[in-house]
Enzyme design. Structure first.
Site, PDB file in Angstrom:
ATOM      1  N   LEU A  35      11.013 -20.224  -4.570  1.00  0.00           N
ATOM      2  CA  LEU A  35      10.018 -19.352  -3.941  1.00  0.00           C
ATOM      3  C   LEU A  35       8.657 -19.617  -4.565  1.00  0.00           C
ATOM      4  O   LEU A  35       8.531 -19.712  -5.789  1.00  0.00           O
ATOM      5  CB  LEU A  35      10.385 -17.874  -4.149  1.00  0.00           C
ATOM      6  CG  LEU A  35       9.407 -16.855  -3.527  1.00  0.00           C
ATOM      7  CD1 LEU A  35       9.495 -16.864  -1.999  1.00  0.00           C
ATOM      8  CD2 LEU A  35       9.680 -15.441  -4.043  1.00  0.00           C
TER       9      LEU A  35
ATOM     10  N   HIS B 115       2.582   3.580  -9.016  1.00  0.00           N
ATOM     11  CA  HIS B 115       2.352   2.155  -9.305  1.00  0.00           C
ATOM     12  C   HIS B 115       3.540   1.556 -10.056  1.00  0.00           C
ATOM     13  O   HIS B 115       3.932   0.412  -9.810  1.00  0.00           O
ATOM     14  CB  HIS B 115       1.065   1.965 -10.104  1.00  0.00           C
ATOM     15  CG  HIS B 115      -0.169   2.380  -9.346  1.00  0.00           C
ATOM     16  ND1 HIS B 115      -0.406   1.984  -8.047  1.00  0.00           N
ATOM     17  CD2 HIS B 115      -1.225   3.170  -9.687  1.00  0.00           C
ATOM     18  CE1 HIS B 115      -1.561   2.499  -7.638  1.00  0.00           C
ATOM     19  NE2 HIS B 115      -2.070   3.236  -8.609  1.00  0.00           N
TER      20      HIS B 115
ATOM     21  N   ASP C  22       0.824  -1.208   0.000  1.00  0.00           N
ATOM     22  CA  ASP C  22       0.000   0.000   0.000  1.00  0.00           C
ATOM     23  C   ASP C  22       0.863   1.265   0.000  1.00  0.00           C
ATOM     24  O   ASP C  22       1.985   1.262   0.499  1.00  0.00           O
ATOM     25  CB  ASP C  22      -0.916  -0.020   1.239  1.00  0.00           C
ATOM     26  CG  ASP C  22      -2.124   0.897   1.070  1.00  0.00           C
ATOM     27  OD1 ASP C  22      -2.355   1.396  -0.041  1.00  0.00           O
ATOM     28  OD2 ASP C  22      -2.836   1.114   2.073  1.00  0.00           O
TER      29      ASP C  22
HETATM   30  C1  IPE Z   1      -5.520  -2.800  -0.343  1.00  0.00           C
HETATM   31  O1  IPE Z   1      -5.162  -1.468  -0.504  1.00  0.00           O
HETATM   32  C2  IPE Z   1      -5.392  -3.512  -1.633  1.00  0.00           C
HETATM   33  C3  IPE Z   1      -4.054  -3.575  -2.211  1.00  0.00           C
HETATM   34  C4  IPE Z   1      -2.933  -3.180  -1.673  1.00  0.00           C
HETATM   35  C5  IPE Z   1      -3.991  -4.167  -3.501  1.00  0.00           C
HETATM   36  P1  IPE Z   1      -6.250  -0.316  -0.667  1.00  0.00           P
HETATM   37  O2  IPE Z   1      -5.480   0.934  -0.714  1.00  0.00           O
HETATM   38  O3  IPE Z   1      -7.142  -0.622  -1.797  1.00  0.00           O
HETATM   39  O4  IPE Z   1      -7.073  -0.485   0.694  1.00  0.00           O
HETATM   40  P2  IPE Z   1      -8.005   0.532   1.462  1.00  0.00           P
HETATM   41  O5  IPE Z   1      -9.068   0.965   0.503  1.00  0.00           O
HETATM   42  O6  IPE Z   1      -7.159   1.679   1.898  1.00  0.00           O
HETATM   43  O7  IPE Z   1      -8.528  -0.268   2.636  1.00  0.00           O
HETATM   44  C1  IPE Z   2      -1.499   0.314  -3.453  1.00  0.00           C
HETATM   45  O1  IPE Z   2      -1.302   1.660  -3.464  1.00  0.00           O
HETATM   46  C2  IPE Z   2      -1.748  -0.253  -4.844  1.00  0.00           C
HETATM   47  C3  IPE Z   2      -3.122  -0.681  -5.077  1.00  0.00           C
HETATM   48  C4  IPE Z   2      -4.088  -0.716  -4.208  1.00  0.00           C
HETATM   49  C5  IPE Z   2      -3.445  -1.102  -6.419  1.00  0.00           C
HETATM   50  P1  IPE Z   2      -2.523   2.689  -3.452  1.00  0.00           P
HETATM   51  O2  IPE Z   2      -2.864   3.008  -4.862  1.00  0.00           O
HETATM   52  O3  IPE Z   2      -3.632   2.162  -2.609  1.00  0.00           O
HETATM   53  O4  IPE Z   2      -1.849   3.938  -2.757  1.00  0.00           O
HETATM   54  P2  IPE Z   2      -2.540   4.965  -1.761  1.00  0.00           P
HETATM   55  O5  IPE Z   2      -3.134   4.167  -0.649  1.00  0.00           O
HETATM   56  O6  IPE Z   2      -3.579   5.695  -2.553  1.00  0.00           O
HETATM   57  O7  IPE Z   2      -1.415   5.834  -1.320  1.00  0.00           O
HETATM   58 MG    MG Z   3      -4.123   2.365  -0.641  1.00  0.00          MG
END
Ligand code: IPE
Ligand code: IPE
Ligand code: MG
Length: 247
Positions: free
Chosen positions: A134, A40, A23
């Protein structure tokens, strides 16, 4: 007689299973004045680093949360960009994964992915099927609750059911080790529908680091914390666990 590959793959179950909720890509990028997309992309680099580091740090199975069923709620352009990255990852990474003994499987739904991705996943899984260094599982269009629900629907047809058999229905893999440690980057402290069945006794590690800046040393730190914990599984410290009464 079992093949060498099967035996070595089974040996991976003796090593740790770590799950990571990757995240913070968006916030990492926004803070730098970059588009979320750049975050990303940097996140994919972090995946490369951690997949390389994991086997050296005693990890046998690594489950990475890449895209949740709820992530479809994001703007179309971001979803499309994430799917393009997945396509690139599958196209460009498979050869090096296979060379390094990484067996890739993708968990989650495949029927809602854009054209060609399900086929690319199947090819990648086939090309890396012999990996015994792995067990890498990438969760795409994944929801732990849906995985449990689908397993329950399949189980309804069975006359007897054990935890082990149900686990196989949930995880899609026979004998998969429960997740030992779940790491979440970016300071959020929630599970967001990740590995709810497999993580019944998982240790949890939350770090402020954003996923694009997560490095081998951060993984080592999380594992050091993990090894310092006392896992009890309901028993008492340093005493062998008594068998639980049968159901
Ligand atoms: C959880 O992250 C899903 C992934 C890392 C793929 P999100 O950023 O989508 O989760 P919430 O919405 O903050 O709970
Ligand atoms: C995690 O990073 C990747 C996915 C959920 C696909 P985020 O895109 O959720 O990043 P934040 O939480 O907005 O910073
Ligand atoms: Mg996120």
């Amino acid at each position: 007689m079992q093949s060498d590959v099967t035996t070595k793959q089974e040996k991976l179950q003796e090593k740790l299973h770590v799950g990571i909720i990757m995240d913070g890509n968006g916030r990492w990028a926004t803070r730098r004045g970059l588009s979320r997309m750049r975050g990303h992309e940097a996140g994919v680099e972090a995946i490369r680093r951690i997949v390389e580091a994991a086997p050296k740090q005693g990890i046998g199975t690594l489950t990475l949360y890449a895209f949740s069923t709820d992530n479809w709620r994001r703007p179309k352009a971001e979803v499309a960009a994430l799917m393009t990255l997945l396509r690139f990852y599958l196209a460009n990474e498979v050869a090096s994964l296979a060379r390094n003994g990484v067996r890739l499987t993708v968990i989650g739904r495949r029927d809602r992915l854009p054209d060609g991705i399900a086929a690319a996943i199947a090819r990648a899984e086939q090309a890396t099927a012999d990996g015994d260094v792995l067990n890498l599982r990438i969760a795409v269009d994944y929801s732990a609750r849906d995985a449990i629900l689908n397993a329950a629907a399949k189980a309804a047809a069975l006359t007897s059911l054990t935890r082990e058999a149900f686990s196989q229905l949930v995880t899609g893999e026979a004998g998969l080790r429960d997740v030992d440690l779940i790491i979440r980057t970016s300071g959020e402290k929630r599970l967001s529908d990740f590995l709810l069945w497999e993580g019944a006794y998982a240790e949890l590690h939350f770090t402020e680091r954003m996923w694009p800046e997560f490095e081998a040393a951060d993984l080592a730190e999380a594992l050091a914390c993990f090894h310092g914990r006392e896992r009890r599984f309901g028993g008492l410290q340093s005493l062998p666990l008594e068998p639980a009464p049968s159901l």
